[in-house]
Design an enzyme around this catalytic site. Structure first.
Site, PDB file in Angstrom:
ATOM      1  N   ILE A 105      -0.317   0.845  12.333  1.00 60.23           N
ATOM      2  CA  ILE A 105       0.887   0.038  12.574  1.00 60.23           C
ATOM      3  C   ILE A 105       0.868  -0.459  14.021  1.00 60.23           C
ATOM      4  O   ILE A 105       1.269  -1.584  14.319  1.00 60.23           O
ATOM      5  CB  ILE A 105       2.162   0.846  12.233  1.00 60.23           C
ATOM      6  CG1 ILE A 105       2.183   1.133  10.728  1.00 60.23           C
ATOM      7  CG2 ILE A 105       3.418   0.106  12.666  1.00 60.23           C
ATOM      8  CD1 ILE A 105       3.266   2.096  10.266  1.00 60.23           C
ATOM      9  N   THR A 125      -2.780   4.899  14.075  1.00 58.98           N
ATOM     10  CA  THR A 125      -2.956   3.693  14.883  1.00 58.98           C
ATOM     11  C   THR A 125      -2.786   2.366  14.137  1.00 58.98           C
ATOM     12  O   THR A 125      -2.771   1.315  14.773  1.00 58.98           O
ATOM     13  CB  THR A 125      -4.362   3.709  15.513  1.00 58.98           C
ATOM     14  OG1 THR A 125      -5.317   4.084  14.518  1.00 58.98           O
ATOM     15  CG2 THR A 125      -4.430   4.677  16.665  1.00 58.98           C
ATOM     16  N   LYS A 129       8.692  12.182  16.690  1.00 62.25           N
ATOM     17  CA  LYS A 129       7.309  12.671  16.751  1.00 62.25           C
ATOM     18  C   LYS A 129       6.866  12.768  18.212  1.00 62.25           C
ATOM     19  O   LYS A 129       6.929  11.783  18.951  1.00 62.25           O
ATOM     20  CB  LYS A 129       6.398  11.699  15.987  1.00 62.25           C
ATOM     21  CG  LYS A 129       4.928  12.010  16.132  1.00 62.25           C
ATOM     22  CD  LYS A 129       4.055  11.005  15.389  1.00 62.25           C
ATOM     23  CE  LYS A 129       2.591  11.235  15.712  1.00 62.25           C
ATOM     24  NZ  LYS A 129       1.729  10.182  15.190  1.00 62.25           N
ATOM     25  N   PRO A 152      -0.490  15.294  22.811  1.00 65.01           N
ATOM     26  CA  PRO A 152       0.927  14.946  22.969  1.00 65.01           C
ATOM     27  C   PRO A 152       1.133  13.508  23.438  1.00 65.01           C
ATOM     28  O   PRO A 152       0.224  12.910  24.017  1.00 65.01           O
ATOM     29  CB  PRO A 152       1.372  15.906  24.075  1.00 65.01           C
ATOM     30  CG  PRO A 152       0.149  16.048  24.944  1.00 65.01           C
ATOM     31  CD  PRO A 152      -1.051  15.892  24.040  1.00 65.01           C
ATOM     32  N   VAL A 169       1.816   3.565   2.102  1.00 69.43           N
ATOM     33  CA  VAL A 169       1.632   4.715   2.979  1.00 69.43           C
ATOM     34  C   VAL A 169       1.671   4.198   4.422  1.00 69.43           C
ATOM     35  O   VAL A 169       1.700   2.993   4.636  1.00 69.43           O
ATOM     36  CB  VAL A 169       0.301   5.455   2.722  1.00 69.43           C
ATOM     37  CG1 VAL A 169       0.395   6.376   1.533  1.00 69.43           C
ATOM     38  CG2 VAL A 169      -0.836   4.473   2.561  1.00 69.43           C
ATOM     39  N   VAL A 197       0.843  -1.198   0.000  1.00 68.81           N
ATOM     40  CA  VAL A 197       0.000   0.000   0.000  1.00 68.81           C
ATOM     41  C   VAL A 197       0.882   1.252   0.000  1.00 68.81           C
ATOM     42  O   VAL A 197       0.527   2.279  -0.577  1.00 68.81           O
ATOM     43  CB  VAL A 197      -1.031  -0.041   1.155  1.00 68.81           C
ATOM     44  CG1 VAL A 197      -0.380   0.060   2.501  1.00 68.81           C
ATOM     45  CG2 VAL A 197      -2.060   1.042   1.012  1.00 68.81           C
TER      46      VAL A 197
END
Ligand code: FAD
Length: 507
Positions: A349, A347, A80, A98, A49, A47
């Protein structure tokens, strides 16, 4: 010396992110008990992405014994700290969800109750001022958290990486850990006439792959779980109407700081993502095809994207929901083959990782599947999906937006009972439903409830007892400590460059 145990033959169908994570995880962590073969077809492809992750991915990488710097370099990863949600509750407003907490519990009462009390008297800043992760993100600064209990341990982090590089990285790792890779297209499936279990996969060129347990990682095709085993699909389109995405990676805008967070900006018929990687900015518009056409969505992302496009927009189609059971017979679905929830909170992965973890925990020792293990696996996977579903729906439903049919629909729709119950708890007195396993604890729900503008009617009565001046002073001290800490931190881009082993050569 006892007799060597017979290894369980696991066949993984599919070599995308889910397939290689599964093969690498089983190959490394169950090496004494399994032999793993993975079949993938380069003609079909992945896919491609799936760039933003959750902090749990670090535990996965660490458990496999992969050095972080090596991983970041190979996948062009950045750090991140959370997600910046723009225009979701109201156009012009934004908040960061966060990977970290807001303030500290005081006298056994959650910080947000004290904050609510102070806010009512005009003595509190916005909630994000009391979160180190939020302030680091806003300042584009980063360093990894400390161990222990101090302020610098109050956040976590994840990675943003190139999905087309993650699979190949895991493939090399999997192969080095005993996974056999087979290239070829699966065209037929052999089943046991009596039990209905899958016994072998047949390839286009006539090869035959026998196994005891089959993991379906064939992506949206769901060849084994949805196809052969005909596991029903539970459709959640009525709550999560987005069913397409137009993805268009871009160059970074020259001179712009590298953000240590993902951005999700609400749009008239969905939302768009910006995910900063070392070498480019991931961009895409996730939209509802009932509210905007594919052409219009492509045009929108073309004009909204800030950097020079690296490709024309590519449309991906999906349906939100999950298979009724993710483990059926001797087939376990992992990744898109088992379900899909849009990437609003990154969410997917994580869901694959959780399924792999549960499979390892409940693995059939000698290949004999106990239905109770299978039921437990399905129960755990369903819980994860259902909670994430509710959390995603909250981002849409808790809005005051009235500017489009899409927002009018999600604002006024009936939500699942499980979410309605959670919202009632919050609305009455700022309470969060407790659970000990799974994703999204108190701080996440608080960030989204308050970020979307849902302020509870009252707060915990205990937050009204002490001297408000002392509480205000304590909150001011915390804010000052956060500001001090943030000003001493390196910029995200500099932190990446500080250790050249984290940087990809062509980034
Ligand atoms: C628009 C969008 C954005 C996303 N963003 C995020 C994000 O930010 N974060 C996140 O966590 N997740 C995200 N996801 C989800 C993420 O991309 C997937 O969960 C992840 O890539 C796993 O995909 P997969 O391995 O299940 O399937 P795929 O990548 O589709 O892999 C399927 C594999 O099966 C093989 N295959 C299929 N049929 C056959 C056959 N007959 N014979 C042999 N091989 C076969 C293919 O060759 C391929 O190797 C996003 C998804 C979409 C659609």
């Amino acid at each position: 010396m006892g007799e060597a145990r017979k290894k369980v033959r696991v066949v993984v169908l599919g070599g995308g992110t889910a397939g290689w994570m599964t093969a690498a995880g089983l190959g490394k962590l169950l090496s004494r008990d399994v032999s793993v073969t993975l079949v993938e077809s380069e003609d079909i492809g992945i896919v491609g992405v799936g760039e933003a992750t959750l902090p749990h991915i670090r535990a996965f990488v660490q458990r496999l014994g992969i050095p972080e710097a090596e991983f970041m370099r190979a996948t062009h990863a950045t750090y991140k700290l959370g997600i910046d949600f723009r225009d979701f509750g109201r156009i012009g407003e934004s908040y960061i969800h966060p990977f970290g907490s807001f303030g500290e519990e005081l006298a056994g009462v959650g910080f947000h109750h004290w904050w609510l009390q102070m806010r009512a008297t005009g003595k509190a800043e916005d909630l994000g001022s009391y979160s180190l992760a939020v302030q680091m993100a806003r300042a584009n600064r980063f360093r990894t958290p400390d161990e222990g209990a101090g302020l610098t341990s109050t956040f976590g982090y994840a990675y943003q990486f190139d999905a087309t590089l993650f699979g190949p990285f895991m493939r090399e790792f999997g192969k080095a850990n005993g996974v056999t890779r087979v290239e070829g297209r699966v065209t037929e499936v052999e089943r046991d006439g009596e039990s209905g279990d899958v016994t072998a996969l047949l390839l286009e060129d006539g090869r035959r792959l026998e196994g005891d347990l089959f993991v379906d990682c064939s992506g949206f095709r769901s060849l084994l779980l949805g196809g052969e085993m005909a596991e029903d699909w539970e459709d959640w389109t009525h709550w999560l109407p987005c069913d397409r995405a137009a993805a268009m990676p871009c160059e970074h805008v020259p001179g712009e700081p590298l953000r240590p967070y993902t951005t999700a900006t609400a749009m008239p018929a969905g939302w768009r993502w910006q995910i900063p990687l070392q070498h480019r900015m991931g961009n895409g518009y996730v939209f509802s095809s009932a509210h905007i056409s594919e052409d219009e969505a492509c045009e929108t992302i073309r004009s909204a994207a800030e950097g020079a496009p690296l490709q024309e927009p590519r449309v991906l189609r999906f349906r939100p929901g999950r298979r009724k059971r993710s483990w059926s017979g001797n087939v376990v679905g992992v990744g898109l083959a088992s379900g899909f929830l849009e990437p609003l909170e990154s969410t997917s992965i994580y869901l694959a990782q959780m399924a792999i973890t549960y499979l390892i925990e409940l693995f059939p020792e000698d290949g004999q599947i106990d239905p109770r293990d299978r039921d437990e696996f399905n129960r755990l996977v369903d819980l994860e999906y259902d909670r994430i579903r509710d959390f995603l729906i909250l981002h849409y439903h808790a809005t005051t937006r009235e500017d489009s049919k899409f927002w009018n629909h999600v604002r006024t729709m009936t939500v699942p009972d499980s979410l309605a119950g959670k919202m009632e708890l919050w609305n009455r007195a700022g309470r969060i439903e407790k659970y000990s396993d799974g994703l999204f604890y108190d701080a996440s729900w608080i960030a989204v409830y308050l970020g979307q503008g849902i302020v509870p009617k009252r707060h915990d009565a205990r937050a009204a007892l002490p001297d408000p001046e002392r509480v205000a002073a304590a909150m001011k001290t915390l804010r000052g400590a956060i500001e001090n800490e943030v000003s001493s931190l390196p910029m995200h881009a500099n932190y990446l460059q500080d250790d050249a082993s984290r940087l990809a050569e062509n980034a």
